[in-house]
Design a protein around this motif. Structure first.
Motif, PDB file in Angstrom:
ATOM      1  N   THR A 149       1.212  -1.585  -0.230  1.00  0.00           N
ATOM      2  CA  THR A 149      -0.096  -0.200   0.162  1.00  0.00           C
ATOM      3  C   THR A 149       0.848   1.284   0.241  1.00  0.00           C
ATOM      4  OG1 THR A 149      -1.513  -1.375   0.690  1.00  0.00           O
ATOM      5  CG2 THR A 149      -1.593   0.983   1.228  1.00  0.00           C
ATOM      6  N   LYS A 150       1.889   1.832   0.817  1.00  0.00           N
ATOM      7  CA  LYS A 150       2.790   2.169   0.934  1.00  0.00           C
ATOM      8  C   LYS A 150       3.803   2.726  -0.385  1.00  0.00           C
ATOM      9  CE  LYS A 150       6.366   4.732   3.773  1.00  0.00           C
ATOM     10  NZ  LYS A 150       6.690   4.324   4.979  1.00  0.00           N
ATOM     11  N   LEU A 151       3.787   1.536  -0.938  1.00  0.00           N
ATOM     12  CA  LEU A 151       4.392   1.756  -2.740  1.00  0.00           C
ATOM     13  C   LEU A 151       3.293   1.872  -3.372  1.00  0.00           C
ATOM     14  CD1 LEU A 151       6.368  -1.742  -2.078  1.00  0.00           C
ATOM     15  CD2 LEU A 151       7.156   0.202  -1.820  1.00  0.00           C
ATOM     16  N   LYS A 152       2.304   1.561  -3.568  1.00  0.00           N
ATOM     17  CA  LYS A 152       1.100   1.899  -4.488  1.00  0.00           C
ATOM     18  C   LYS A 152       0.746   3.668  -4.432  1.00  0.00           C
ATOM     19  CE  LYS A 152      -1.608   0.931  -7.333  1.00  0.00           C
ATOM     20  NZ  LYS A 152      -3.128  -0.289  -7.809  1.00  0.00           N
ATOM     21  N   LEU A 153       1.126   4.186  -2.986  1.00  0.00           N
ATOM     22  CA  LEU A 153       0.432   5.173  -2.569  1.00  0.00           C
ATOM     23  C   LEU A 153       1.469   6.368  -2.833  1.00  0.00           C
ATOM     24  CD1 LEU A 153      -1.542   4.961   1.124  1.00  0.00           C
ATOM     25  CD2 LEU A 153      -2.277   5.353  -1.737  1.00  0.00           C
ATOM     26  N   SER A 154       3.061   5.702  -3.092  1.00  0.00           N
ATOM     27  CA  SER A 154       3.905   6.909  -3.617  1.00  0.00           C
ATOM     28  C   SER A 154       4.349   7.116  -4.797  1.00  0.00           C
ATOM     29  CB  SER A 154       5.284   6.040  -2.628  1.00  0.00           C
ATOM     30  OG  SER A 154       5.608   5.192  -3.048  1.00  0.00           O
ATOM     31  N   GLY A 155       3.066   5.569  -5.615  1.00  0.00           N
ATOM     32  CA  GLY A 155       3.933   5.795  -6.635  1.00  0.00           C
ATOM     33  C   GLY A 155       5.169   5.633  -7.108  1.00  0.00           C
ATOM     34  N   LYS A 156       6.020   4.535  -6.427  1.00  0.00           N
ATOM     35  CA  LYS A 156       6.277   3.706  -6.533  1.00  0.00           C
ATOM     36  C   LYS A 156       6.777   2.626  -8.078  1.00  0.00           C
ATOM     37  CE  LYS A 156       9.801   5.650  -2.575  1.00  0.00           C
ATOM     38  NZ  LYS A 156      10.832   5.378  -1.479  1.00  0.00           N
ATOM     39  N   VAL A 157       5.226   1.670  -7.325  1.00  0.00           N
ATOM     40  CA  VAL A 157       5.456   0.373  -7.873  1.00  0.00           C
ATOM     41  C   VAL A 157       3.667   0.836  -8.358  1.00  0.00           C
ATOM     42  CG1 VAL A 157       4.553  -2.049  -7.353  1.00  0.00           C
ATOM     43  CG2 VAL A 157       6.636  -1.053  -6.483  1.00  0.00           C
ATOM     44  N   ARG A 158       3.115   0.104  -9.240  1.00  0.00           N
ATOM     45  CA  ARG A 158       2.180   0.614 -10.188  1.00  0.00           C
ATOM     46  C   ARG A 158       1.006  -1.092 -10.012  1.00  0.00           C
ATOM     47  NH1 ARG A 158       2.760   4.069 -14.905  1.00  0.00           N
ATOM     48  NH2 ARG A 158       3.184   5.914 -13.644  1.00  0.00           N
ATOM     49  N   ASN A 159       2.038  -2.090 -10.072  1.00  0.00           N
ATOM     50  CA  ASN A 159       1.355  -2.952  -9.822  1.00  0.00           C
ATOM     51  C   ASN A 159       1.827  -4.207  -9.129  1.00  0.00           C
ATOM     52  OD1 ASN A 159      -1.512  -3.149 -12.467  1.00  0.00           O
ATOM     53  ND2 ASN A 159       0.915  -2.172 -13.106  1.00  0.00           N
ATOM     54  N   PHE A 160       1.211  -6.133  -8.600  1.00  0.00           N
ATOM     55  CA  PHE A 160       2.092  -6.557  -7.918  1.00  0.00           C
ATOM     56  C   PHE A 160       1.491  -8.185  -8.095  1.00  0.00           C
ATOM     57  CE2 PHE A 160       1.048  -2.524  -4.846  1.00  0.00           C
ATOM     58  CZ  PHE A 160       2.524  -1.997  -4.574  1.00  0.00           C
ATOM     59  N   GLY A 161       2.829  -8.894  -8.112  1.00  0.00           N
ATOM     60  CA  GLY A 161       2.702 -10.170  -8.440  1.00  0.00           C
ATOM     61  C   GLY A 161       4.058 -11.370  -7.107  1.00  0.00           C
ATOM     62  N   VAL A 162       3.636 -12.345  -7.734  1.00  0.00           N
ATOM     63  CA  VAL A 162       4.479 -13.260  -6.514  1.00  0.00           C
ATOM     64  C   VAL A 162       5.124 -14.458  -7.980  1.00  0.00           C
ATOM     65  CG1 VAL A 162       3.424 -13.056  -5.331  1.00  0.00           C
ATOM     66  CG2 VAL A 162       2.544 -15.077  -6.947  1.00  0.00           C
ATOM     67  N   SER A 163       5.966 -15.443  -7.636  1.00  0.00           N
ATOM     68  CA  SER A 163       6.597 -16.074  -8.692  1.00  0.00           C
ATOM     69  C   SER A 163       6.477 -17.174  -7.358  1.00  0.00           C
ATOM     70  CB  SER A 163       8.217 -15.687  -8.698  1.00  0.00           C
ATOM     71  OG  SER A 163       9.056 -15.915  -7.508  1.00  0.00           O
ATOM     72  N   ASN A 164       6.566 -18.548  -8.454  1.00  0.00           N
ATOM     73  CA  ASN A 164       7.084 -19.985  -7.367  1.00  0.00           C
ATOM     74  C   ASN A 164       5.940 -20.333  -6.215  1.00  0.00           C
ATOM     75  OD1 ASN A 164       9.286 -20.658  -9.536  1.00  0.00           O
ATOM     76  ND2 ASN A 164       9.801 -18.698  -8.129  1.00  0.00           N
ATOM     77  N   MET A 165       4.326 -19.351  -6.526  1.00  0.00           N
ATOM     78  CA  MET A 165       3.599 -20.249  -5.172  1.00  0.00           C
ATOM     79  C   MET A 165       2.431 -20.321  -5.981  1.00  0.00           C
ATOM     80  SD  MET A 165       3.139 -15.832  -3.134  1.00  0.00           S
ATOM     81  CE  MET A 165       3.863 -15.894  -2.505  1.00  0.00           C
ATOM     82  N   SER A 166       1.890 -21.066  -4.943  1.00  0.00           N
ATOM     83  CA  SER A 166       1.172 -22.310  -4.812  1.00  0.00           C
ATOM     84  C   SER A 166      -0.253 -21.374  -4.853  1.00  0.00           C
ATOM     85  CB  SER A 166       0.496 -23.834  -4.127  1.00  0.00           C
ATOM     86  OG  SER A 166       0.789 -22.690  -2.895  1.00  0.00           O
ATOM     87  N   PRO A 167      -1.889 -22.335  -5.528  1.00  0.00           N
ATOM     88  CA  PRO A 167      -3.189 -21.399  -5.112  1.00  0.00           C
ATOM     89  C   PRO A 167      -3.333 -21.282  -3.539  1.00  0.00           C
ATOM     90  CG  PRO A 167      -3.215 -23.649  -6.518  1.00  0.00           C
ATOM     91  CD  PRO A 167      -1.818 -23.421  -5.558  1.00  0.00           C
ATOM     92  N   GLY A 168      -3.067 -21.668  -2.894  1.00  0.00           N
ATOM     93  CA  GLY A 168      -2.977 -21.971  -1.250  1.00  0.00           C
ATOM     94  C   GLY A 168      -2.764 -20.248  -1.123  1.00  0.00           C
ATOM     95  N   GLN A 169      -1.246 -20.456  -1.064  1.00  0.00           N
ATOM     96  CA  GLN A 169      -0.337 -19.129  -0.840  1.00  0.00           C
ATOM     97  C   GLN A 169      -0.641 -17.801  -1.396  1.00  0.00           C
ATOM     98  OE1 GLN A 169       3.570 -20.903  -2.217  1.00  0.00           O
ATOM     99  NE2 GLN A 169       4.022 -21.351  -0.539  1.00  0.00           N
ATOM    100  N   ILE A 170      -1.088 -17.911  -3.254  1.00  0.00           N
ATOM    101  CA  ILE A 170      -1.999 -16.785  -3.406  1.00  0.00           C
ATOM    102  C   ILE A 170      -3.373 -16.686  -2.719  1.00  0.00           C
ATOM    103  CG2 ILE A 170      -2.313 -15.914  -5.758  1.00  0.00           C
ATOM    104  CD1 ILE A 170      -0.707 -17.713  -6.732  1.00  0.00           C
ATOM    105  N   ARG A 171      -3.989 -17.505  -2.411  1.00  0.00           N
ATOM    106  CA  ARG A 171      -5.553 -16.888  -1.276  1.00  0.00           C
ATOM    107  C   ARG A 171      -4.587 -16.052  -0.015  1.00  0.00           C
ATOM    108  NH1 ARG A 171      -7.263 -22.530  -3.107  1.00  0.00           N
ATOM    109  NH2 ARG A 171      -8.622 -23.034  -5.418  1.00  0.00           N
ATOM    110  N   PHE A 172      -3.443 -17.173   0.342  1.00  0.00           N
ATOM    111  CA  PHE A 172      -3.468 -16.562   1.557  1.00  0.00           C
ATOM    112  C   PHE A 172      -2.982 -14.920   1.786  1.00  0.00           C
ATOM    113  CE2 PHE A 172      -0.072 -16.654   5.194  1.00  0.00           C
ATOM    114  CZ  PHE A 172      -1.076 -16.524   6.038  1.00  0.00           C
ATOM    115  N   LEU A 173      -2.051 -15.214   0.309  1.00  0.00           N
ATOM    116  CA  LEU A 173      -1.611 -13.117   0.192  1.00  0.00           C
ATOM    117  C   LEU A 173      -2.698 -12.034  -0.070  1.00  0.00           C
ATOM    118  CD1 LEU A 173       0.769 -12.062   0.311  1.00  0.00           C
ATOM    119  CD2 LEU A 173       1.556 -12.854  -1.688  1.00  0.00           C
TER     120      LEU A 173
END
Length: 326
Positions: A149-173
């Protein structure tokens, strides 16, 4: 259902991405990058742009930060380039410093300064996408959400993703994140085909040996998360650089890839990538080579994915598996 998550979100329509891990020289912290490394990066980017690649994949650990630094010099030398391309980078891996082991760190205290370091090395004010680099067993989604949230509001990052994650880990996050996860980057290729095997081995004893999260491919399609494939060229095993101890399946598959390439008047690289891109999930390969000739050899991949028949796709799969379908 047509899967086009990054296009739908207005992020990127580049069907291939260029992985930049090979830029910047050695992984020795004592070595600095040189003018030759910058020239190499410029030639790789020029080759990628010439075949329509407008997405570039980084990580803060690639050549201990030098990959981003030399790419930053490319951007500095071509000021108009930044707005023409999409840049993603990854955080969350801490390399060994000789005292502590390599480890993962998704803490807010680590993520925020890591992004600042990435932006400084690249010489840009923002990242189009930030990925968490492999799962951290100690991750706390609410804390990650605070950092994002801090990165998005500051304009430093526009979108977010992950790597090497399972469905459960993605849902959890995702449960804690205000913005959708837009990418999951996974190792996928004709060599690493367990992402296919997991699906076809349902109710089969062979499935006990599969090492790919059950239902991940279907989950990401339903959630409209872009699947990015790292290592899609399989280190050239099927396109001219066979391993010293190649298996019979690898040797046969390389021959088959070359046969199809010759019949289609294209390159082996295009066929290897087309096999991935034929899948309905609209997989986006992240090619890891920075050799301009090999980059250009990938230019026909999109067209070949449209031309590839179901029969060719399965023939390549069976050859790569070294076993018939169950």
């Amino acid at each position: 259902m047509k899967i086009m998550p990054l296009e739908h979100r207005g992020i990127s329509d580049s069907r291939l991405a260029l992985g930049c891990m090979g830029l910047g020289g050695s992984w020795n912290r004592a070595d600095d990058y040189t003018a030759e490394h910058v020239r190499q990066a410029e030639e790789a980017v020029e080759a990628a742009l010439s075949i329509g690649i407008t997405m570039y994949d980084h990580a803060d650990i690639y050549t201990v930060g030098k990959a981003e630094a030399v790419f930053g010099q490319v951007l500095k030398n071509q000021p108009k380039l930044r707005e023409q391309i999409v840049i993603q980078s990854k955080v969350g891996i801490q390399l060994s410093d000789g005292t502590l082991p390599a480890r993962f760190n998704f803490s807010k205290k680590h993520i925020l300064p890591s992004v600042d370091g990435i932006l400084e090395r690249l010489g840009t004010e923002y990242l189009d996408i930030l990925l968490l680099h492999r799962p951290d067993p100690l991750m706390e989604p609410d804390e990650i959400a605070e950092a994002f949230t801090k990165l998005k509001l500051s304009g430093k990052v526009r979108n977010f993703g992950v790597s090497n994650m399972s469905p459960g880990q993605i849902r959890f996050l995702q449960r804690s994140l205000p913005d959708p996860i837009v990418v999951n980057q996974l190792e996928m290729s004709l060599l690493r085909h367990d992402w296919v095997d997991q699906g076809i081995h349902v109710n089969q004893k062979a499935g006990l040996k599969d090492n790919f999260p059950e239902g991940l491919m279907e989950f990401m399609q339903m959630e409209n998360i872009q699947i990015q494939a790292w290592g899609p060229l399989a280190q050239g095993r099927f396109s001219g650089r066979p391993a010293e101890k190649a298996s019979e399946a690898e040797i046969n598959t390389a021959a088959l890839v070359n046969q199809i390439a010759n019949e289609n008047e294209t390159t082996p690289e295009a066929i290897v990538l087309a096999w991935l891109m034929k899948h309905p999930a609209r997989i986006q390969p992240v090619i890891g080579t920075v050799n301009p000739a090999r980059i250009i050899a990938c230019q026909d991949a999109v067209r070949q994915s449209e031309l590839m028949t179901r029969e060719q796709w399965y023939t390549l799969l069976v050859s790569a598996r070294g076993a018939n379908m169950p």
